[in-house]
Design a protein around this motif. Structure first.
Motif: not given
Length: 393
Positions: A37-60
């Protein structure tokens, strides 16, 4: 993004024998089912400068999980740590074996392509399959229509193989066929449908580029994309206030890009078909939902072509974790929709600050050579009275 690894994957590649302590991905069944739950809560605060959830990066996906569940684990959704260690051991033994056949044979040449170079970077994942629905972890049965189409493809493939060493030696690719030293009477027939056969099932003909496998032509399979045995896959997500782009690095240079339209507009007209489909996205809370339709009939995923429909859900579940759930359906191919889940880990921006755009060069150079070689063999056979004049075919 060849070589785009976080420190954890690099260590896993060098010290294959150990379950690397530096891999900070949860491996217990309970943790694999749901992030804390703590990780999900932390993730929900990761936003782009215009307020959308931030999914940016290289993922695998840093672990190796089969798409479908093996009969060996028929009623088991998650592996124990002991089972994972045993599977890692089995995999190492498989990769380390000498794959080459009798020197000078086709098997010898094929065996020189060392799997150990490409398949040694991942440990076994926690789940027994990427498929989470149906509960048995298996792709649903094919419809009668899809079975007939697959059978027609297979029959044509075997017919063209009949006079080859592969069938003479009872190779796996010729399973269900028979050896006949005479040339196939179907040799000049058009393909039953557009050729998308993969590397393991090439047809025994190369009269033109489209007789070759997609990979021969430096073409990639597109969506849905779950990684390949040869190098896995990476995706870089880039967001803007008006759209989202995903850059894929798959296999051995079959890189590609898709753009997700985020303005609420409808899908393209039905007569417009695209290799990677038409992606239309919107936000549902912190989840990016993408509806993908309008695939080209020249692409193929497990038998599905222009009627493929994919619904993706991308959710940031922690500072370095991203959940991907996709539902796949095509009523002309499968008896029911099915769903896959992957957990991605964010890779280092610093270590991957230099990006060399992936490019497939083997096909670009190899395909003309294969076409030229085929023509030379046909001209030689004609000169020796063993075949028709290729100039008149």
């Amino acid at each position: 993004m060849r070589g785009r690894f976080s420190g954890s994957i690099t260590t896993g590649a060098i010290v294959v024998a150990g379950v690397g302590a530096v891999i900070s991905v949860c491996i217990t069944p309970a943790c694999a089912q749901a992030p804390e739950a703590s990780a999900i809560a932390a993730a929900s605060t990761l936003k782009t400068p215009w307020g959308e959830p931030d999914l940016q990066g290289i993922w695998t996906d840093e672990f190796d999980t089969p798409l479908q569940r093996s009969a060996r684990y028929e009623n088991q959704e998650f592996l124990t740590q002991a089972q994972r260690a045993e599977l890692d051991k089995e995999r190492r033994a498989l990769l380390d074996r000498d794959q080459r056949g009798e020197r000078g044979t086709e098997a010898d040449v094929a065996g020189a392509y060392s799997f150990a170079v490409f398949l040694s970077t991942k440990h076994t994942g926690a789940r027994t399959s990427l498929i989470v629905d149906p509960p048995n972890g298996r792709i649903p049965p094919l419809t009668l229509e899809a079975q007939k189409a697959a059978a027609a493809d297979r029959e044509f493939h075997l017919a063209l193989l009949q006079s080859t060493e592969t069938c003479k030696n009872k190779g796996v690719v010729c399973s269900g066929g028979k050896y006949d030293p005479t040339s196939s009477p179907r040799r000049a027939e058009p393909l039953p449908r557009y050729n998308t056969i993969d590397l393991g099932g090439r047809i025994n003909r190369l009269d033109g580029p489209e007789d070759g496998a997609l990979a021969d032509r430096c073409l990639t399979g597109g969506l849905p994309e779950f990684g390949t045995p040869f190098g896995g896959s990476f995706r870089r997500i880039v967001q803007t206030p008006s759209g989202i782009s995903m850059f894929y690095d798959v296999g051995q240079g079959q890189g590609w890009q898709r753009n997700i339209v985020m303005n609420g507009s409808p899908h393209l007209p039905a007569n417009i078909r695209q290799w990677y489909g038409d992606s239309r996205g919107h936000w549902e809370g912190n989840t990016l939902v993408i509806d993908v339709t309008h695939f080209s009939p020249k692409t193929d995923y497990q038998g599905s072509r222009e009627n493929l429909h994919v619904v993706e859900r991308w959710t940031r579940t922690g500072p370095t974790s991203l959940e991907y759930v996709v539902t796949i359906e095509d009523p002309t191919v499968w008896t029911r929709p099915w769903s896959v889940k992957q957990d991605f880990t964010r890779q280092s921006d610093q270590e991957n600050r230099v990006y060399y755009e992936p490019r497939c060069v083997e096909g670009n150079y190899g395909l003309p050579g294969m076409l030229h070689g085929r023509r030379i063999m046909e001209e030689r056979a004609f000169a020796e009275g063993r075949g028709p004049d290729p100039a008149t075919r």
